[in-house]
Design an enzyme around this catalytic site. Structure first.
Site, short mmCIF file in Angstrom:
data_model
loop_
_atom_site.label_atom_id
_atom_site.label_comp_id
_atom_site.label_asym_id
_atom_site.label_seq_id
_atom_site.Cartn_x
_atom_site.Cartn_y
_atom_site.Cartn_z
N HIS A 16 0.86 -1.21 0.04
CA HIS A 16 0.02 -0.10 -0.04
C HIS A 16 0.77 1.24 -0.29
CE1 HIS A 16 -3.23 2.46 2.19
NE2 HIS A 16 -3.68 2.25 0.87
N ASP A 45 -0.63 6.37 -5.14
CA ASP A 45 -1.41 7.55 -5.59
C ASP A 45 -0.90 8.61 -6.35
OD1 ASP A 45 -3.71 6.62 -3.62
OD2 ASP A 45 -2.05 6.99 -2.35
N HIS A 58 -0.90 11.40 -1.99
CA HIS A 58 -2.09 10.90 -1.56
C HIS A 58 -3.17 12.26 -1.10
CE1 HIS A 58 -5.43 9.65 1.05
NE2 HIS A 58 -5.46 8.41 0.52
N GLU A 118 -3.08 4.54 -8.68
CA GLU A 118 -4.48 5.06 -8.11
C GLU A 118 -4.73 6.50 -8.45
OE1 GLU A 118 -7.57 6.29 -4.33
OE2 GLU A 118 -5.97 4.31 -4.18
#
Length: 247
Positions: A16, A45, A58, A118
């Site tokens: 992550h 991200d 993020h 992402e």
């Protein structure tokens, strides 16, 4: 519309935000640590700067994860290049730069890491971010298998789909809505991503029947990950990559 497929098999665990809890989030240091830990895949991200360039970050603001301040979308590339994204995590990471999508892509390819990119658009920049990130992903992974590209923003995913039709997409929800399957099919998305605590067995059953992999975040205990795999979840995103390991 034909649903694009990944050219690689889904790993069971994605690190992550690059390196989980073992590194400053969304940094190249995280990618290197994930690779050293034996991870096959990472998630990170991406948001646009004031110059319209994609950077790994993020939050819409810089304060939490760097020594910068202000909104990312209002900060120029030249300023972002000079930020320290590591010292807040630990003095050992002092001087760790905020990575561009290009630098992350290059390192992922060097390390043999698969990626879930992402799209994290700032408010009002959903469509532009989806389009820019999709086009850059195609360019940066030319000659290699494309990464999985996901987002909570359906507008960003639609822009990505229109810009790069062959891009494998993942639709992100905290809790899948009742019409999640229609939304996933409308985007010709590959996968459904959701909070592990909000995953219902009926969603898993429907996803299985329609050939849609389900990926869950953020799973930090081995027992919880194994329980999800038994239920039919294909992969998890974890901060505890020292405990929740692929294979």
């Amino acid at each position: 519309m034909i649903r694009p497929r990944l050219g690689w098999s889904l790993p069971r665990v994605f690190a992550h935000r690059c390196g989980g809890a073992l590194a400053p989030e969304n940094t190249l240091a995280g990618l290197r640590i994930a690779a050293r830990m034996g991870l096959r895949a990472v998630e990170f991200d991406v948001m646009l700067s004031a110059d319209g360039s994609p950077w790994l970050v993020h939050d819409e603001r810089l304060e939490r994860t760097s020594d910068g301040s202000g909104r990312v979308c209002e900060t120029r590339d030249a300023t972002l290049r000079g930020l320290d994204a590591g010292a807040h995590r630990h003095p050992a990471f002092r001087g760790e730069p905020l990575p561009s999508l290009e630098s992350a892509a290059v390192l992922c390819r060097q390390l043999g890491l698969m990626a879930n990119v992402e799209i994290k658009p700032a408010a009002g920049f959903e469509f532009l971010t989806g389009e820019v990130v999709a086009r850059q992903v195609r360019e940066l992974w030319v000659g290699a298998e494309l990464p999985l590209v996901s987002s909570f923003s359906e507008e960003a995913l639609l822009a990505a789909r229109e810009a790069v039709p062959e891009l494998p997409l993942g639709v992100l929800y905290e809790s899948p809505p009742e019409d999640w399957l229609t939304r996933v099919n409308d985007l010709a998305a590959l996968s459904l991503h959701c909070d592990a605590e909000h995953l219902d067995d009926s969603v898993l059953s429907s996803a299985r029947a329609n050939g849609i992999p389900v990926l869950c975040y953020t799973v930090n205990e081995l027992g919880a990950a194994e329980a999800l795999f038994r239920r039919g979840v294909m992969a998890v995103f974890s901060d505890r990559i020292d405990c929740v390991r692929d294979g």
